[in-house]
Structures are given as structure tokens and as C-alpha cells.
Design an enzyme around this catalytic site. Structure first.
Site, short mmCIF file in Angstrom:
data_model
loop_
_atom_site.label_atom_id
_atom_site.label_comp_id
_atom_site.label_asym_id
_atom_site.label_seq_id
_atom_site.Cartn_x
_atom_site.Cartn_y
_atom_site.Cartn_z
CE1 TYR A 161 -4.17 1.19 -0.48
CE2 TYR A 161 -3.76 2.36 1.64
CZ TYR A 161 -4.46 2.13 0.38
OH TYR A 161 -5.85 3.00 0.18
CE LYS A 168 -7.37 5.77 0.28
NZ LYS A 168 -8.09 6.54 -0.74
#
Ligand code: NAD
Length: 275
Positions: A161, A168
Site C-alpha cells: 500500500y 490516506k
């Protein structure tokens, strides 16, 4: 007894982030429409218009507008069209993220400056860019509601990720600062942190299927998939009057994966007690 009135009756909103009929934004839009919302849709470039147009038209969307969030001109045009056509707006769904595929594999430490900045621009700053333009239109009786989409890679390290997890984390922090800025005018803003959903963006992360399987196997609610419909339920809650005192929050729709500190007992039982 008369049936309950639809939760979004008389509400108008903007949905950003439909790429196709698997998009989380599309699942959200369908549920909001079934509760009486009227929606304008944006699309990122002409290539996506072909896919977004029939979907938006199926919900009788009166406006289908181009918007690449890296382009201030597109953002300003979007605002002036909404101002001209609708004057006021009740909600925004921000379901936008991007990072280069090469950044979503291997180690985070190799992230280069350009990729870092572009990922942050599209996946984080765009929420602020939208909020600063659209919030002034949220002058209705019920204020306004904005939601964005996040993932648990913001708080904890998830395979591949990488820079998107950093974006995020910044996105969730933006939600809190925007909540404080917009609260006095009655505009609420929240994030939904979804578990892995099979979408175009989801597939860009290396090993996405294995990550999804692992998450399913070790969630508090084991062996269930997470579909756009499940995220949509949370979106309806956050954008409707069901949540009038909720802002600045991150609501997890991950089947309880985050709540687990370790795999459940039966997985641990496969280990021996030997030191
Ligand atoms: P998707 O590919 O269907 O949607 C991503 C959208 O971002 C697309 O519509 C794309 O056009 C848009 N976008 C990218 N760059 C843009 C730009 N420069 N300007 C305007 N739009 C741009 O995938 P999705 O999974 O539905 O993603 C929606 C949101 O949900 C994203 O923020 C994603 O990070 C988040 N999310 C996804 C998952 C998952 O597993 N799929 C899990 C948690 C959170």
C-alpha cells in the site's frame, strides 16, 4: 402506518469517483438515489465519460461534468456550473485516489518525490480543493455533508500500500481539520475506511487478491466479502440526518478486521507451544 420518508428526499449532491459499475462511488450513488437524492456526477477525462454517462443517466443525473482534480481550471469550472445550475448543494461523495502502479509494490522506502507528490495531490489534497469550493454552496437548512473514502493502510502497514497509506493518513487528518473549519456553518465531513473491495483501483495494489483473502479470513466477521453496497449503507448514514451530530470521524466498514489484534484462536492453535 405511512412508510418512512426517503432519507435523501429533496437533497442534491455531487458524486466524484465513478469509473465503472464496480466503483464504490457507484454503489453509494445507487443507494442515495433509491433514497430520493438527485446527483451530479464528475468523470476524469473523456476516456471515462463513455462509462460514466450511461450509469449517471440511469439515475436521471441532470449534470455530468468533467473534472480532473489535478486541474484547478476543471475544479473552478465545476464550481461555476453547480453555482449556475443548482445554487445550493447538500452533499459531496469524494471517492478518488491514484498512485503509480510501480509505487504499489515493493518497499515504501523507494518512493520517489514525483510519485509521492502526485499521489498526495490526487488522493489527499483534492478533498480540500473540493471542500473549499463546494462548502460555500452548502447553505441549505440541513447544512451539508461530505464523505471521503479511506483504507486501514493509513494506520497500519499493509502490503504494497506504501505511499497510498501515507496519503490516506493525511486524508483522514484533513477530514478532522476540515470538520473544525466547516462545523460552524453546519457542514459535516467524515471518512469511511473500507476493507478491500474488488474495483479498478483496488486491483492496482500488488497482491490485492491475497490481501483481500487474508482480511476476510481474519476479520471479526469472518469469510464475508465487502461490496460497494456495504460501504453505501455507511455513506447513507453519514450523509443523511441519521448522523447530524457526527463529524470528523473515520467509520470502518471492514467486517471488523481492524478490531482484531491477532488471528483468532483456531489459527493460533496450528502453532506449537515450543519456545
Ligand atoms: P475506482 O477505480 O472505481 O475509483 C477511483 C476513482 O478515482 C476513479 O473514478 C478515477 O477516475 C478517480 N480518479 C483518479 N485520479 C483522478 C483525478 N486526477 N481526477 C479525478 N478523478 C480521479 O476504485 P474504488 O476502489 O471505487 O476507489 C474509490 C475510493 O475508495 C478511493 O479513494 C480508494 O482509495 C478508496 N478505497 C478503495 C478500497 C478498495 O479496496 N477498492 C478500499 C478502501 C478505500
Amino acid at each position: 402506518m405511512s412508510p418512512p420518508s426517503p432519507l435523501m428526499a429533496g437533497r442534491r449532491g455531487l458524486v466524484m469517483g465513478v469509473a465503472n459499475d464496480h466503483s464504490i462511488a457507484w454503489g453509494i450513488a445507487q443507494l442515495l438515489a433509491s433514497h430520493g437524492a438527485e446527483m451530479a456526477f464528475t468523470y476524469q477525462g473523456d476516456a471515462l465519460l463513455r462509462r460514466v454517462k450511461p450509469l449517471a443517466e440511469s439515475l436521471n443525473a441532470p449534470l455530468i461534468l468533467p473534472c480532473d482534480v489535478t486541474n484547478d481550471n476543471d475544479l473552478d469550472q465545476l464550481l461555476s456550473t453547480l453555482e449556475r445550475e443548482w445554487q445550493t448543494l447538500d452533499f459531496v461523495v469524494h471517492a478518488i485516489a491514484w498512485s503509480g502502479k510501480d509505487q504499489l509494490q515493493g518497499a515504501y522506502i523507494n518512493t520517489d518525490r514525483d510519485s509521492f507528490l502526485k499521489t498526495m495531490d490526487i488522493s489527499c489534497y483534492s478533498l480540500t480543493a473540493i471542500a473549499q469550493r463546494i462548502a460555500p454552496l452548502m447553505t441549505g437548512e440541513t447544512g451539508g455533508g461530505i464523505i471521503t473514502l479511506s483504507y486501514g493502510g493509513s494506520e497500519r502497514v499493509m502490503p504494497s500500500y506504501n505511499v497510498m497509506g501515507v496519503a490516506k493518513a493525511a486524508l483522514e487528518s484533513s477530514v478532522r481539520y476540515l470538520a473544525a473549519d466547516l462545523g460552524p456553518q453546519g457542514v459535516r465531513i467524515n471518512a469511511i475506511s473500507a476493507g478491500p473491495v474488488r474495483t479498478l483501483s483496488g486491483a492496482a495494489v500488488a497482491g490485492a487478491r491475497r490481501v483481500a483473502k487474508w482480511s476476510q479470513r481474519h476479520a471479526a466477521l469472518p469469510d464475508v466479502t465487502i461490496e460497494p453496497d456495504h460501504v453505501a449503507g455507511a455513506a447513507l448514514y453519514l450523509l443523511s440526518d441519521l448522523s447530524t451530530r457526527v463529524t470528523g470521524e473515520v467509520l470502518y466498514v471492514d467486517a471488523g478486521y481492524r478490531t482484531m489484534g491477532m488471528p483468532r484462536g483456531d489459527s493460533l492453535a496450528t502453532l506449537t507451544d515450543d519456545a
